[in-house]
Motif scaffolding. Structure first.
Motif, PDB file in Angstrom:
ATOM      1  N   LEU A   1       1.750  11.412  -6.652  1.00  0.00           N
ATOM      2  CA  LEU A   1       2.255  12.578  -7.363  1.00  0.00           C
ATOM      3  C   LEU A   1       1.535  12.770  -8.698  1.00  0.00           C
ATOM      4  CD1 LEU A   1       4.199  14.933  -7.582  1.00  0.00           C
ATOM      5  CD2 LEU A   1       5.905  13.359  -8.528  1.00  0.00           C
ATOM      6  N   ASP A   2       1.360  11.695  -9.468  1.00  0.00           N
ATOM      7  CA  ASP A   2       0.711  11.811 -10.771  1.00  0.00           C
ATOM      8  C   ASP A   2      -0.715  12.323 -10.626  1.00  0.00           C
ATOM      9  OD1 ASP A   2       0.299  11.323 -13.672  1.00  0.00           O
ATOM     10  OD2 ASP A   2      -0.999   9.729 -12.968  1.00  0.00           O
ATOM     11  N   ALA A   3      -1.474  11.719  -9.727  1.00  0.00           N
ATOM     12  CA  ALA A   3      -2.862  12.131  -9.546  1.00  0.00           C
ATOM     13  C   ALA A   3      -2.945  13.580  -9.086  1.00  0.00           C
ATOM     14  CB  ALA A   3      -3.554  11.211  -8.536  1.00  0.00           C
ATOM     15  N   PHE A   4      -2.054  13.977  -8.180  1.00  0.00           N
ATOM     16  CA  PHE A   4      -2.063  15.357  -7.699  1.00  0.00           C
ATOM     17  C   PHE A   4      -1.700  16.321  -8.826  1.00  0.00           C
ATOM     18  CE2 PHE A   4       0.173  18.980  -5.709  1.00  0.00           C
ATOM     19  CZ  PHE A   4      -0.870  19.488  -4.950  1.00  0.00           C
TER      20      PHE A   4
ATOM     21  N   ASP B   1       1.801  13.935 -25.127  1.00  0.00           N
ATOM     22  CA  ASP B   1       2.098  12.737 -24.336  1.00  0.00           C
ATOM     23  C   ASP B   1       1.225  12.683 -23.083  1.00  0.00           C
ATOM     24  OD1 ASP B   1       3.948  11.888 -26.164  1.00  0.00           O
ATOM     25  OD2 ASP B   1       5.709  12.516 -25.007  1.00  0.00           O
ATOM     26  N   GLU B   2       0.997  13.846 -22.470  1.00  0.00           N
ATOM     27  CA  GLU B   2       0.116  13.895 -21.309  1.00  0.00           C
ATOM     28  C   GLU B   2      -1.309  13.487 -21.700  1.00  0.00           C
ATOM     29  OE1 GLU B   2       0.621  14.689 -17.916  1.00  0.00           O
ATOM     30  OE2 GLU B   2       2.700  14.319 -18.511  1.00  0.00           O
ATOM     31  N   ALA B   3      -1.785  14.014 -22.829  1.00  0.00           N
ATOM     32  CA  ALA B   3      -3.143  13.687 -23.276  1.00  0.00           C
ATOM     33  C   ALA B   3      -3.280  12.204 -23.594  1.00  0.00           C
ATOM     34  CB  ALA B   3      -3.508  14.528 -24.502  1.00  0.00           C
ATOM     35  N   ARG B   4      -2.229  11.606 -24.148  1.00  0.00           N
ATOM     36  CA  ARG B   4      -2.267  10.191 -24.514  1.00  0.00           C
ATOM     37  C   ARG B   4      -1.996   9.285 -23.313  1.00  0.00           C
ATOM     38  NH1 ARG B   4       1.923   8.913 -28.115  1.00  0.00           N
ATOM     39  NH2 ARG B   4       0.759   7.106 -28.816  1.00  0.00           N
ATOM     40  N   GLY B   5      -1.559   9.876 -22.192  1.00  0.00           N
ATOM     41  CA  GLY B   5      -1.319   9.099 -20.984  1.00  0.00           C
ATOM     42  C   GLY B   5      -0.063   8.256 -21.030  1.00  0.00           C
ATOM     43  N   VAL B   6       0.898   8.632 -21.875  1.00  0.00           N
ATOM     44  CA  VAL B   6       2.081   7.786 -22.057  1.00  0.00           C
ATOM     45  C   VAL B   6       3.327   8.369 -21.407  1.00  0.00           C
ATOM     46  CG1 VAL B   6       1.201   6.771 -24.179  1.00  0.00           C
ATOM     47  CG2 VAL B   6       2.585   8.845 -24.309  1.00  0.00           C
ATOM     48  N   SER B   7       3.162   9.412 -20.597  1.00  0.00           N
ATOM     49  CA  SER B   7       4.319   9.996 -19.931  1.00  0.00           C
ATOM     50  C   SER B   7       4.447   9.429 -18.514  1.00  0.00           C
ATOM     51  CB  SER B   7       4.183  11.520 -19.875  1.00  0.00           C
ATOM     52  OG  SER B   7       3.010  11.876 -19.162  1.00  0.00           O
ATOM     53  N   GLY B   8       5.627   9.569 -17.946  1.00  0.00           N
ATOM     54  CA  GLY B   8       5.829   9.144 -16.565  1.00  0.00           C
ATOM     55  C   GLY B   8       6.104   7.652 -16.437  1.00  0.00           C
TER      56      GLY B   8
ATOM     57  N   LEU C   1       0.830  -1.205   0.000  1.00  0.00           N
ATOM     58  CA  LEU C   1       0.000   0.000   0.000  1.00  0.00           C
ATOM     59  C   LEU C   1       0.865   1.256   0.000  1.00  0.00           C
ATOM     60  CD1 LEU C   1      -2.839  -1.068   2.453  1.00  0.00           C
ATOM     61  CD2 LEU C   1      -2.918  -0.928  -0.035  1.00  0.00           C
ATOM     62  N   ALA C   2       1.992   1.218   0.672  1.00  0.00           N
ATOM     63  CA  ALA C   2       2.909   2.357   0.668  1.00  0.00           C
ATOM     64  C   ALA C   2       3.464   2.585  -0.737  1.00  0.00           C
ATOM     65  CB  ALA C   2       4.049   2.128   1.658  1.00  0.00           C
ATOM     66  N   ARG C   3       3.763   1.505  -1.453  1.00  0.00           N
ATOM     67  CA  ARG C   3       4.266   1.638  -2.829  1.00  0.00           C
ATOM     68  C   ARG C   3       3.178   2.227  -3.731  1.00  0.00           C
ATOM     69  NH1 ARG C   3       5.457  -3.046  -7.282  1.00  0.00           N
ATOM     70  NH2 ARG C   3       6.405  -1.664  -8.839  1.00  0.00           N
ATOM     71  N   TYR C   4       1.948   1.763  -3.584  1.00  0.00           N
ATOM     72  CA  TYR C   4       0.843   2.307  -4.382  1.00  0.00           C
ATOM     73  C   TYR C   4       0.656   3.798  -4.083  1.00  0.00           C
ATOM     74  CZ  TYR C   4      -3.962   3.262  -5.860  1.00  0.00           C
ATOM     75  OH  TYR C   4      -5.074   3.824  -6.434  1.00  0.00           O
ATOM     76  N   GLU C   5       0.709   4.171  -2.818  1.00  0.00           N
ATOM     77  CA  GLU C   5       0.562   5.587  -2.419  1.00  0.00           C
ATOM     78  C   GLU C   5       1.638   6.442  -3.072  1.00  0.00           C
ATOM     79  OE1 GLU C   5      -1.311   8.597  -0.390  1.00  0.00           O
ATOM     80  OE2 GLU C   5      -1.622   6.703   0.639  1.00  0.00           O
ATOM     81  N   ARG C   6       2.874   5.987  -3.032  1.00  0.00           N
ATOM     82  CA  ARG C   6       3.976   6.764  -3.624  1.00  0.00           C
ATOM     83  C   ARG C   6       3.820   6.884  -5.133  1.00  0.00           C
ATOM     84  NH1 ARG C   6       7.078   3.464  -0.151  1.00  0.00           N
ATOM     85  NH2 ARG C   6       7.674   2.170  -1.932  1.00  0.00           N
TER      86      ARG C   6
END
Length: 404
Positions: free
Chosen positions: A343-346, A389-396, A334-339
């Motif tokens: 950041l991405d969701a925020f 890339d952000e719109a396509r969801g392929v960044s990060g 759960l800690a790994r999922y939170e990390r």
């Protein structure tokens, strides 16, 4: 007490059921509990919305075996045109030929039908539809819920996928930043004289964005687009009650003739718009996904895609942990999922909120500044590529389920 499963997913909508199917493809079992029945959720006219499925989200659907069922139902987005009230200085986001489309548009009803059909045939999913949760329990040893009919379901990890008003999140007392935009989205579908050529229009007006999203031609050969028109909340009731011809005239005025004559061809609905973001998306034996974790303005069409990224990430984290002998509800996982998701969701939440406020500033000077910025994006390839890339969801840092 029923059979204990790996996941106890509360909410069987688009994000919750995608999570269950993705988990099943990794050998992870789940209970899925939803208040509604599939017949209620897929009835004609219940939800006339359409969703833009990004490239990464389409990869997810392909990786969990839904591509063949969905392929003929989606309309490719070949270009995203962004403009400030149709004044000079628009941006056109057009992918390179080898990159395919920027995404695909699907009716929410079609997505649900495909997900539900796949879930019915999956032995690792124990689906409890039309079921009301009356009590939840989580501790160091597991999670469970009691249903209104007295049944008790248990799992290693409780997953809240109930939407914006998630009772599981509220009961857990997780801190939430939230506010209303004083806006509502008017949603319907239009038939129009000229073809859309796969263009998704985002036309910004001071009262809010006016989005035209390409749909497949219908069986009568009519060219169609989904409309998401943001209006002031005080005006929403009046716009909703407009007669068909008056509504079409108001829509045509804002379209500036780009598609010729228009006709409204679907029920009209108004959806209040707000923002919320949970500062914490995990707790003891609990993970939030989708709108239970974050709700954003539809300005960039990223709400559902953000939830699908949550689901794919959570499944990868749980699968990796189980291969190491850890339980799905283990605190390390759960800690790994939170990390990973925090950041991405925020970042996406803050960016969409900022765009909403930026394009809502009235006046000629503000419009000129916006168009100057848009012109810079149009002229600078690296900046334009970043936005695409952000719109396509392929960044990060993407989980494997979101990769082709």
């Amino acid at each position: 007490m029923s059979e204990c499963r790996d996941l106890l997913i509360l909410g069987g909508g688009l994000v919750g059921m995608t999570c269950a199917l993705a988990a099943a493809r990794q050998g992870i079992s789940s209970h899925v509990v939803d208040r509604a029945t599939p017949e209620q959720l897929t009835a004609e006219g219940v939800d006339g919305r359409a969703s833009a499925i990004s490239t990464a989200s389409w990869n997810l659907f392909g990786n969990i075996g839904l591509a063949d069922a969905l392929e003929p139902l989606g309309c490719g987005i070949e270009n995203i045109a962004v403009t400030d009230a149709m004044k000079p200085g628009r941006i056109d986001f057009i992918p390179e030929p080898h990159e395919g489309s920027l995404g695909r548009m699907f009716a929410n009803r079609d997505l649900r039908i495909a997900l539900f059909e796949a879930a019915r045939g999956e032995e690792l999913i124990d689906w409890h539809s039309g079921a009301e949760v009356v009590a939840r329990h989580r501790d160091a040893y597991g999670a469970s819920v009691t249903l209104a009919d007295g049944r008790e379901l248990s799992g290693s990890l409780m997953v809240a996928a109930e939407g914006r008003r998630s009772p599981t999140r509220e009961e857990a007392g997780l801190p939430l930043a939230h506010w209303q935009y004083d806006h509502a989205a008017i949603v319907t579908a239009l038939a129009h004289e000229k073809p859309h050529d796969g263009v998704a229009w985002e036309i910004f007006y001071p009262a809010g964005p006016f989005a035209l999203l390409p749909l497949l031609d219908d069986d009568q050969g009519r060219h169609r687009s989904a409309l998401v028109w943001t209006v002031k909340e005080r005006d929403a009731a009046g716009v909703t009650k407009l007669g068909k011809r008056a509504f079409e005239a108001e829509v045509a005025k804002r379209m500036h003739g780009i598609y010729g004559a228009v006709e409204e061809i679907a029920p009209r609905a108004a959806w209040p718009l707000g923002f919320h973001h949970s500062a914490q998306i995990t707790d003891t034996r609990l993970a939030l996904i989708g709108d239970a974790a974050h709700g954003i303005h539809p300005i960039a069409g990223q709400g559902l895609n953000l939830g699908l990224r949550d689901a794919a990430t959570l499944v990868e984290v749980v699968a990796d942990g189980m291969r190491l002998g850890l339980e799905p509800g283990d605190a390390q996982l759960l800690a790994r999922y939170e990390r990973w998701r925090g950041l991405d969701a925020f970042s996406v939440s803050v960016a969409t909120d900022g765009l909403t406020r930026l394009f809502g500033i009235p006046g000629g000077a503000a419009s000129a500044v916006r168009r100057l910025g848009m012109g810079a994006v149009q002229r600078i390839p690296a900046l334009k590529r970043w936005f695409m890339d952000e719109a396509r969801g392929v960044s990060g840092d993407l989980p494997e389920l979101l990769k082709a």
